[in-house]
Design a protein around this motif. Structure first.
Motif, short mmCIF file in Angstrom:
data_model
loop_
_atom_site.label_atom_id
_atom_site.label_comp_id
_atom_site.label_asym_id
_atom_site.label_seq_id
_atom_site.Cartn_x
_atom_site.Cartn_y
_atom_site.Cartn_z
N ALA A 1 0.84 -1.20 0.00
CA ALA A 1 0.00 0.00 0.00
C ALA A 1 0.88 1.25 0.00
O ALA A 1 0.62 2.21 -0.74
CB ALA A 1 -0.92 -0.01 1.22
N VAL A 2 1.94 1.23 0.80
CA VAL A 2 2.84 2.38 0.89
C VAL A 2 3.56 2.59 -0.45
O VAL A 2 3.65 3.72 -0.95
CB VAL A 2 3.87 2.18 2.03
CG1 VAL A 2 4.96 3.23 1.96
CG2 VAL A 2 3.16 2.25 3.37
N LEU A 3 4.01 1.50 -1.05
CA LEU A 3 4.71 1.61 -2.34
C LEU A 3 3.81 2.27 -3.38
O LEU A 3 4.27 3.04 -4.21
CB LEU A 3 5.12 0.22 -2.84
CG LEU A 3 6.38 -0.37 -2.23
CD1 LEU A 3 6.62 -1.76 -2.78
CD2 LEU A 3 7.58 0.52 -2.51
N ASN B 1 -4.01 7.03 4.29
CA ASN B 1 -4.53 6.45 3.05
C ASN B 1 -4.35 4.94 3.01
O ASN B 1 -5.14 4.23 2.39
CB ASN B 1 -3.87 7.10 1.85
CG ASN B 1 -4.47 8.45 1.56
OD1 ASN B 1 -5.61 8.54 1.14
ND2 ASN B 1 -3.72 9.50 1.86
N ALA B 2 -3.30 4.47 3.69
CA ALA B 2 -3.10 3.03 3.70
C ALA B 2 -4.06 2.35 4.68
O ALA B 2 -4.40 1.18 4.52
CB ALA B 2 -1.66 2.69 4.09
N SER B 3 -4.54 3.10 5.69
CA SER B 3 -5.32 2.48 6.75
C SER B 3 -6.65 1.93 6.25
O SER B 3 -7.15 0.94 6.77
CB SER B 3 -5.56 3.47 7.88
OG SER B 3 -6.32 4.55 7.40
N LEU B 4 -7.21 2.55 5.21
CA LEU B 4 -8.49 2.09 4.71
C LEU B 4 -8.41 0.64 4.25
O LEU B 4 -9.26 -0.18 4.57
CB LEU B 4 -8.91 2.99 3.53
CG LEU B 4 -10.41 3.16 3.35
CD1 LEU B 4 -11.00 3.86 4.56
CD2 LEU B 4 -10.68 3.94 2.09
N ALA C 1 -18.87 -0.41 10.35
CA ALA C 1 -17.86 0.62 10.57
C ALA C 1 -17.32 1.13 9.24
O ALA C 1 -17.12 2.32 9.04
CB ALA C 1 -16.71 0.05 11.41
N TYR C 2 -17.14 0.21 8.32
CA TYR C 2 -16.62 0.56 7.01
C TYR C 2 -17.57 1.49 6.27
O TYR C 2 -17.16 2.46 5.66
CB TYR C 2 -16.43 -0.73 6.21
CG TYR C 2 -15.14 -0.78 5.47
CD1 TYR C 2 -13.94 -0.74 6.15
CD2 TYR C 2 -15.12 -0.87 4.09
CE1 TYR C 2 -12.75 -0.79 5.48
CE2 TYR C 2 -13.93 -0.92 3.40
CZ TYR C 2 -12.75 -0.87 4.10
OH TYR C 2 -11.57 -0.91 3.43
N ALA C 3 -18.86 1.15 6.36
CA ALA C 3 -19.87 1.97 5.69
C ALA C 3 -19.92 3.37 6.30
O ALA C 3 -20.17 4.35 5.62
CB ALA C 3 -21.23 1.30 5.79
N LEU C 4 -19.65 3.44 7.62
CA LEU C 4 -19.64 4.74 8.28
C LEU C 4 -18.44 5.57 7.80
O LEU C 4 -18.56 6.78 7.56
CB LEU C 4 -19.57 4.58 9.80
CG LEU C 4 -20.87 4.13 10.47
CD1 LEU C 4 -20.62 3.87 11.95
CD2 LEU C 4 -21.95 5.19 10.29
N ILE C 5 -17.28 4.91 7.67
CA ILE C 5 -16.07 5.62 7.29
C ILE C 5 -16.11 6.03 5.82
O ILE C 5 -15.78 7.13 5.44
CB ILE C 5 -14.81 4.74 7.53
CG1 ILE C 5 -14.69 4.37 9.00
CG2 ILE C 5 -13.55 5.46 7.07
CD1 ILE C 5 -13.66 3.30 9.25
#
Lengths: 306, 306
Positions: A194-196, A225-228, A294-298
């Protein structure tokens, strides 16, 4: 959002019903469950008495409805070995399993994300090599073997940690490392890639050209951005750790559900086996539901598309 | 891991004779060190399994109490007669490891064959027919995936009892939902593509669409998945043996050896060490091979972007 929530809850209830059916029929896979639970040498009258007492001589559908109704009342049947309600035994062991899985997951997350972000930001560096090695070994070293090796090195030879039980606060270290190692490997791989991917994005270059420090870029832009992508994987890993602790708990005599399941399987205590299998599945389904919500909320894209 | 995927020009696909294809695979292997290593190890492991009786220096079942508990040759008290030492009954560790390859590969191969066939057929039907059939099949698949895999396998193994055929069947059946899910996803993706649409509008029969357009595109992802699943099955088989739920204790399998080794961990550590090394090397092999196959068979999923 409400609609999405409702759909997911109903889906989860159906899944739970399905699991209930599977767990009920598994024990009847070989025909009469009496032969599973009573020794072959037992006299015929004893077998008949057991069949009568457990209600195995009733029609299958009656047995199933009885089983389901019992679970709705919180009655998971009695353990044959411990002679007490399965639910009591499970609730007694549950905190230890949650504790172990949580420590293992936190350990994996902290180490994996640190190494993944630092390594991914500096491809080819020593930390990056370490991350790649962890990613590979996490997938190839069986956790039950790692547990034995950890005991050999850190408990027997160095004497730093106890090799079994849960008597001291550091007892959790070795089992947590052994249990979380696979997840750590997976998370390192994921974070790194993800970082790359992110580090070549325009907004990172903009941040860098504005003279923002490397650490701030890492913390604010890359990590966020990687946390998602990480959230859903972490949830999957958590349910994997909850359900996958049988070996580790057995090896370390950790007083949790996995250990109880192993004892129940060993002692052919199938009412208890059924209850544990159902309970662990219940937690995994609940966890998945929570993650989805939680995903739908974020991320609004998810709740609108479905 | 960062080895670049070879750039494939269109000219390389012209006039494909099997010699050209073979040469092409050879070139792809040369450009990927990890893939090359995985490929060589894979061949070696398969050869070891096939020629086990020829390679093994001793009979893996022959007990010799006078030579029992010998450490590996390079440690004090060891001898080159038994390079990796002997177990508590004086059986040669090296020969047992070599024969253990047979159990692991047999379970992995036939397990994946059954799981892949079952999963592919149900996934194909679900994805192609759609509607209620899809709903029903995926409903069952999701129920099975909701039960933590390890718990599921342990419970079924405890019910069915320990022999090789049962173990293969357990893995074949419990692992098929994953294949079904991947197949269905691929079928849905392929169906949306332009060439299937144009084949349908040109009046192609269902059989023709399935066999000429959909199946060839499924092979790549499924072979990749099969490689990783085989590695997972070898893990789980060893784990089941470790809990005393796989092949009978008389069979030299890596998991059975680990189980014995665990009891003597502090006194004779080598008994538990070698089977773990064997499992880790095998898992590494299949992972390297799987990574390489994914790159080769599916250029869309380059490793660097994963």
């Amino acid at each position: 959002m409400q609609r999405y929530l409702l759909t997911r809850v109903v889906q989860s209830l159906f899944l739970l019903l399905g699991v209930l059916i599977v767990v009920f029929f598994l024990v009847r896979l070989t025909g009469d469950p009496t032969s599973l639970m009573v020794a072959k040498e037992a006299p015929a009258e004893q077998r008949e008495a057991f069949r009568e007492a457990m209600g195995f001589n009733r029609p299958l559908i009656v047995q199933f409805l009885d089983f389901g109704a019992g679970i709705l009342r919180g009655d998971f049947g009695d353990s044959l070995h411990f002679r007490q309600p399965a639910l009591e035994l499970i609730l007694e062991r549950l905190p230890a399993t949650f504790y172990l899985a949580t420590v293992a997951l936190l350990l994996a997350i902290v180490i994996a994300i640190t190494i993944g972000i630092i390594g991914g930001s500096n491809p080819g560096s020593a930390i990056d090599s370490l991350g790649r090695a962890l990613g590979l070994f996490g997938q190839t070293i069986p956790n039950f073997w790692l547990a034995l090796i950890l005991i050999l090195i850190f408990a027997v030879n160095l004497g730093w940690f106890p090799s079994f039980g849960r008597d001291t606060s550091i007892s959790v270290v070795l089992p947590a490392v052994a249990l979380g190692f696979g997840s750590m490997g997976q998370l390192v791989r994921l974070t790194r890639s993800a970082v790359l991917e992110i580090r070549n994005e325009d907004y990172i270059r903009t941040a860098r050209s504005k003279g923002i420090s490397q650490f701030k870029i890492g913390a604010r832009h890359v990590f966020r951005n990687a946390s998602l992508a990480l959230v859903s994987v972490i949830s999957i890993q958590y349910s994997y750790l909850l359900g996958g602790s049988i070996y580790i708990e057995t090896i370390f005599s950790w007083p949790g559900l996995g250990n109880l399941l192993q004892q129940a399987v060993d002692g052919r205590d199938f009412p208890l086996v059924q209850a544990i299998a159902f309970f662990i599945s219940f937690f995994v389904i609940a966890l998945t539901l929570l993650t989805d919500v939680a995903y739908a909320l974020i991320d609004p894209r998810i709740r609108y598309s479905s | 891991m960062t080895a670049a995927t070879p750039q494939v020009g269109f000219d390389e696909f012209e006039e494909q004779t099997w010699q050209k294809r073979l040469a092409y695979v050879g070139r792809l292997l040369q450009r990927d060190r990890g893939g090359m290593l995985g490929f060589i190890l894979f061949i070696l492991i398969v050869l070891t399994a096939i020629f086990a009786p020829v390679i093994a220096p001793h009979d893996p079942l022959k007990q010799n109490l006078r030579a029992a508990k010998q450490p590996p040759a390079w440690q004090e008290g060891g001898s080159w007669e038994q390079p990796l030492g002997t177990d508590t009954l004086g059986r040669d560790m090296l020969s047992r490891i070599i024969f253990g390859t047979r159990v692991s590969l047999t379970v992995g191969f036939f397990g994946v064959l059954i799981a892949g066939t079952l999963g592919m057929v149900s996934g194909l039907v679900a994805g192609y027919v759609g509607g209620r059939v899809d709903g029903a099949i995926m409903g069952v698949v999701n129920i099975f995936l909701a039960i933590p895999y390890l718990v599921f396998v342990v419970v079924v193994a405890a019910i069915l009892g320990r022999n090789l055929l049962n173990v293969i069947l357990i893995f074949g059946i419990t692992d098929s939902p994953i294949f079904a899910r991947v197949t269905r996803g691929e079928v849905l993706r392929i169906r949306e593509s332009g060439y299937v649409e144009s084949a349908v509008s040109a009046g192609a029969s269902t059989g023709r669409i399935l066999f000429d357009h959909i199946l060839p595109n499924l092979i790549g992802p499924l072979i990749t998945l099969a490689t990783f699943e085989m590695s997972a099955m070898i893990f789980y088989e060893a784990g089941l043996s470790f809990l005393g739920l796989s092949v009978p204790p008389s069979v030299p399998s890596w998991g059975n050896m680990l189980q014995v080794g665990r009891q003597y961990l502090t006194i004779y550590p080598w008994i538990a060490t070698w089977p773990g090394v064997a499992i880790a090397i095998t898992a590494l092999t299949f992972n390297l091979l799987g990574d390489w196959l994914r790159d080769v068979l599916d250029p869309r999923l380059r490793r660097s972007r994963k």
